[in-house]
Design a protein around this motif. Structure first.
Motif, mmCIF file in Angstrom:
data_model
loop_
_atom_site.group_PDB
_atom_site.id
_atom_site.type_symbol
_atom_site.label_atom_id
_atom_site.label_comp_id
_atom_site.label_asym_id
_atom_site.label_seq_id
_atom_site.Cartn_x
_atom_site.Cartn_y
_atom_site.Cartn_z
ATOM 1 N N SER A 28 0.849 -1.184 0.000
ATOM 2 C CA SER A 28 0.000 0.000 0.000
ATOM 3 C C SER A 28 0.886 1.236 0.000
ATOM 4 C CB SER A 28 -0.950 0.010 1.196
ATOM 5 O OG SER A 28 -0.238 -0.005 2.413
ATOM 6 N N SER A 29 0.338 2.312 -0.536
ATOM 7 C CA SER A 29 1.057 3.583 -0.578
ATOM 8 C C SER A 29 0.043 4.715 -0.618
ATOM 9 C CB SER A 29 1.986 3.646 -1.796
ATOM 10 O OG SER A 29 2.856 4.761 -1.689
ATOM 11 N N ILE A 36 5.566 9.894 -5.404
ATOM 12 C CA ILE A 36 4.796 8.719 -5.805
ATOM 13 C C ILE A 36 3.341 9.124 -5.989
ATOM 14 C CG2 ILE A 36 4.423 7.990 -3.413
ATOM 15 C CD1 ILE A 36 4.614 5.059 -4.488
ATOM 16 N N GLY A 37 2.686 8.508 -6.954
ATOM 17 C CA GLY A 37 1.272 8.788 -7.159
ATOM 18 C C GLY A 37 0.709 7.973 -8.299
ATOM 19 N N LEU A 64 -1.365 -0.575 -4.145
ATOM 20 C CA LEU A 64 -2.714 -0.063 -3.926
ATOM 21 C C LEU A 64 -2.574 1.299 -3.259
ATOM 22 C CD1 LEU A 64 -4.315 -3.323 -2.490
ATOM 23 C CD2 LEU A 64 -4.271 -2.535 -4.870
ATOM 24 N N PHE A 65 -3.169 2.312 -3.847
ATOM 25 C CA PHE A 65 -3.058 3.676 -3.324
ATOM 26 C C PHE A 65 -4.249 4.022 -2.446
ATOM 27 C CE2 PHE A 65 -0.202 3.641 -6.892
ATOM 28 C CZ PHE A 65 0.840 4.461 -6.480
ATOM 29 N N PHE A 66 -3.943 4.571 -1.263
ATOM 30 C CA PHE A 66 -4.940 4.981 -0.280
ATOM 31 C C PHE A 66 -4.486 6.274 0.379
ATOM 32 C CE2 PHE A 66 -4.869 0.262 -0.041
ATOM 33 C CZ PHE A 66 -6.193 -0.025 -0.344
ATOM 34 N N PRO A 67 -5.370 6.951 1.103
ATOM 35 C CA PRO A 67 -4.904 7.987 2.023
ATOM 36 C C PRO A 67 -3.960 7.325 3.032
ATOM 37 C CG PRO A 67 -7.279 8.128 1.742
ATOM 38 C CD PRO A 67 -6.834 6.841 1.089
ATOM 39 N N TRP A 68 -2.999 8.077 3.586
ATOM 40 C CA TRP A 68 -1.952 7.473 4.411
ATOM 41 C C TRP A 68 -2.488 6.621 5.570
ATOM 42 C CZ3 TRP A 68 2.431 5.549 3.896
ATOM 43 C CH2 TRP A 68 3.184 5.181 5.012
ATOM 44 N N ALA A 69 -3.472 7.111 6.314
ATOM 45 C CA ALA A 69 -3.975 6.349 7.461
ATOM 46 C C ALA A 69 -4.513 4.991 7.015
ATOM 47 C CB ALA A 69 -5.054 7.136 8.199
ATOM 48 N N ARG A 70 -5.170 4.950 5.888
ATOM 49 C CA ARG A 70 -5.711 3.686 5.361
ATOM 50 C C ARG A 70 -4.588 2.774 4.866
ATOM 51 N NH1 ARG A 70 -9.924 0.229 5.619
ATOM 52 N NH2 ARG A 70 -10.374 -0.685 3.615
ATOM 53 N N PHE A 84 4.779 1.646 1.786
ATOM 54 C CA PHE A 84 5.903 2.539 1.500
ATOM 55 C C PHE A 84 5.366 3.825 0.914
ATOM 56 C CE2 PHE A 84 4.958 0.998 -2.618
ATOM 57 C CZ PHE A 84 5.581 1.799 -3.556
ATOM 58 N N PRO A 85 6.114 4.914 0.863
ATOM 59 C CA PRO A 85 7.357 5.148 1.594
ATOM 60 C C PRO A 85 7.034 5.523 3.036
ATOM 61 C CG PRO A 85 6.825 7.096 0.325
ATOM 62 C CD PRO A 85 5.760 6.054 0.021
#
Length: 106
Positions: A28-29, A36-37, A64-70, A84-85
């Protein structure tokens, strides 16, 4: 320069039926331009570094991209192999294994 770290929880792959079959590591990121995006060209510098590291070890990478907390939540609960990161955080050493740092922040 602030040192970035990859946080990686990886289940070691033991054996596979075919030498050409490569395991897929799911991480996850977050979307964090310019590093990164999901909508950035080639998903950004940090993605390219991590993708290449896994490719050299014989694994494919899925992010898999999420908001940081997720992103942190799904890694903590084992829904992905890692995240990461991440900056080094001594308190998270009990949950995650940190890679060596690589350059990247402003």
């Amino acid at each position: 320069m602030i040192k970035h770290l990859l946080v990686i929880l990886i289940s070691l792959w033991v054996s596979y039926s075919s030498a050409s079959e490569r395991p897929t590591i799911v991480l996850s990121s977050l979307n964090w331009a310019p590093y990164i995006g999901q909508d950035m060209p080639d998903k950004g510098y940090v993605y390219e570094v991590v993708k290449e590291a896994f490719a050299r070890s014989g694994a494919n990478l899925e992010v898999l991209f999420f908001p940081w907390a997720r992103a942190l939540h799904v890694a903590r609960h084992g829904h992905v192999d890692g995240l990461f990161p991440e900056y080094y955080d001594k308190e998270r050493e009990t949950e995650f294994i940190f890679s060596d740092p690589f350059p990247g922040d402003l």
